[in-house]
Design an enzyme around this catalytic site. Structure first.
Site, PDB file in Angstrom:
ATOM      1  N   HIS A 135       0.814  -1.228   0.000  1.00  0.00           N
ATOM      2  CA  HIS A 135       0.000   0.000   0.000  1.00  0.00           C
ATOM      3  C   HIS A 135       0.846   1.275   0.000  1.00  0.00           C
ATOM      4  O   HIS A 135       0.281   2.370  -0.104  1.00  0.00           O
ATOM      5  CB  HIS A 135      -0.931   0.026   1.216  1.00  0.00           C
ATOM      6  N   ASP A 195      -2.672 -10.555  -2.383  1.00  0.00           N
ATOM      7  CA  ASP A 195      -3.238 -10.105  -1.111  1.00  0.00           C
ATOM      8  C   ASP A 195      -4.735  -9.818  -1.333  1.00  0.00           C
ATOM      9  O   ASP A 195      -5.154  -9.488  -2.455  1.00  0.00           O
ATOM     10  CB  ASP A 195      -2.515  -8.831  -0.670  1.00  0.00           C
ATOM     11  N   HIS A 205      -6.325  -7.307  -0.489  1.00  0.00           N
ATOM     12  CA  HIS A 205      -6.504  -5.903  -0.852  1.00  0.00           C
ATOM     13  C   HIS A 205      -5.694  -5.540  -2.100  1.00  0.00           C
ATOM     14  O   HIS A 205      -4.628  -6.106  -2.345  1.00  0.00           O
ATOM     15  CB  HIS A 205      -6.027  -4.998   0.288  1.00  0.00           C
ATOM     16  N   ASP A 237      -4.442 -12.946   3.847  1.00  0.00           N
ATOM     17  CA  ASP A 237      -5.770 -12.419   4.191  1.00  0.00           C
ATOM     18  C   ASP A 237      -6.786 -12.713   3.084  1.00  0.00           C
ATOM     19  O   ASP A 237      -7.961 -12.395   3.211  1.00  0.00           O
ATOM     20  CB  ASP A 237      -5.724 -10.914   4.517  1.00  0.00           C
TER      21      ASP A 237
HETATM   22 ZN   LIG Z   1      -4.281  -7.157   2.720  1.00  0.00          ZN
END
Ligand SMILES: [Zn+2]
Length: 353
Positions: free
Chosen positions: A173, A207, A209, A296
């Site tokens: 991120h 991931d 996200h 995740d």
């Molecule tokens: Zn994540």
């Protein structure tokens, strides 16, 4: 730092670990008398390490220092300097040490026009999030997390079939000059940029996200193909980035592929999307693959909300390993401390043959 010719693959997989991750100690963070809860805790790296030791997949080696240059190859020098000094400077401003935490931040086009000169405004400038503290040891932990990824990249450059960087804090991120989503320095991006000196690089981000930081860093770079499977940003973090229409720009047009998936996606649809991702990567003809590995994505994660089962996860690992590319695997998210180590080991085992 150059690459050497490839040797035949080994039957073990090297893990690169940096004990400095513990310095970003998020177990107990207090800001203005309130406890800041975080799931990105030091125990995450330790449960993975313990599972790797128990599984005996290969040696666990310490990260080597490749210096600041590979980091400022993906981050602005001003941002790196800020991260390295923010805690001390904020303490000097307040007169007492306290975690640096943004108050007002977000997607603000005006930030491109002016940079505040000093605290407290400056601590809002370099982040788009307001839940990530800069602690006394955050810079050192983030620096060594990036060095772990670079050390794994060097191992693959030198001929290892694959290597795993047990990075903490995670990185995908983090943009060139903003942190967020638990990420301060973009470990996978640093590894990919470093490898790209020797050939084309594809990044597969699995991931839960979207890796908005990695996408942003390579958005106009034709040498690095960023491909991501992630939750639809219309439904979950990071909200502003990760849509299918984001395909790269300028010379990098066409070298960004987002495959957003709905909340609760199950094995068949997930693996079908992964097939699309791997097909696109194969078509790019990369010399190296960097995997941003986030457990995740598996069902039961306290942050992620996919329906991917453990057998779907194992199948995904087999599919990725089946590309038979020289691969650097970089740890991103994964927050269920009871299952995280096992899922990481299961993924890595597909690369040990
Ligand atoms: Zn994540």
């Amino acid at each position: 730092m150059g690459c050497y010719s490839l040797r035949p693959g080994s039957h073990t997989l090297k893990t690169v670990y940096a004990a400095q991750h513990r310095l970003h100690s998020t177990d107990e963070v207090w800001v203005a008398g309130e406890r800041l809860e975080s799931r990105e805790v030091p125990c995450r790296a330790e449960v993975i390490r313990a599972a790797l030791v128990a599984a005996g997949l290969g040696p666990i080696v310490a990260a080597q220092d490749h210096g600041l240059a590979p980091i400022t190859a993906v981050h602005t020098p001003a941002y790196a300097a800020y991260l390295a000094t923010a805690y001390r400077r904020y303490a000097a401003y307040l007169g007492v040490p306290q975690p640096v935490l943004a108050q007002r931040c977000g997607v603000d086009p005006a930030r491109l026009l002016m940079r505040p000169a000093s605290f407290p405004e400056l601590c809002d400038y370099y982040t788009y999030d307001h839940e990530d503290p800069i602690l006394s040891g955050t810079w050192e932990a983030a620096y060594w997390s990036a060095q772990a990824a670079l050390t794994a990249a060097a191992a693959v450059c030198a001929g290892d079939r694959a290597a795993y960087a047990l990075c903490r804090p995670p990185g995908h991120h983090a943009t060139a000059d903003q942190y967020g989503g638990f990420c301060y320095l973009n470990n996978a991006a640093a590894a990919a940029r470093w490898l790209s000196a020797a050939g084309r690089v594809a990044i597969l981000d699995i991931d839960y996200h979207h890796g908005n930081g990695t996408q942003a860093i390579f958005y106009a770079d034709p040498a690095v193909f960023y491909v991501s499977l992630h939750v639809d940003p219309a439904q979950d973090y990071p909200y502003y980035w990760g849509f299918a229409a984001e395909r790269g720009s300028g010379a990098g047009a066409g070298t960004n592929l987002n495959l957003p998936l709905p909340l609760g996606v199950e094995d068949d649809d997930y693996l079908e999307a992964l097939d699309v991702a791997l097909g696109a990567i194969g078509g790019f003809l990369p010399r190296y693959l960097v995997v941003s590995l986030g457990a995740d994505a598996v069902r039961g994660d306290p942050i992620g909300k996919f329906g991917l089962t453990s057998s779907g996860w194992y199948a995904a690992a087999q599919q990725v390993a089946g590309l038979s590319l020289s691969t650097v695997i970089v740890q991103e998210g994964g927050y269920d401390l009871d299952t995280l180590g096992g899922y990481v080991v299961a993924f890595l085992a597909a690369f040990v043959s």
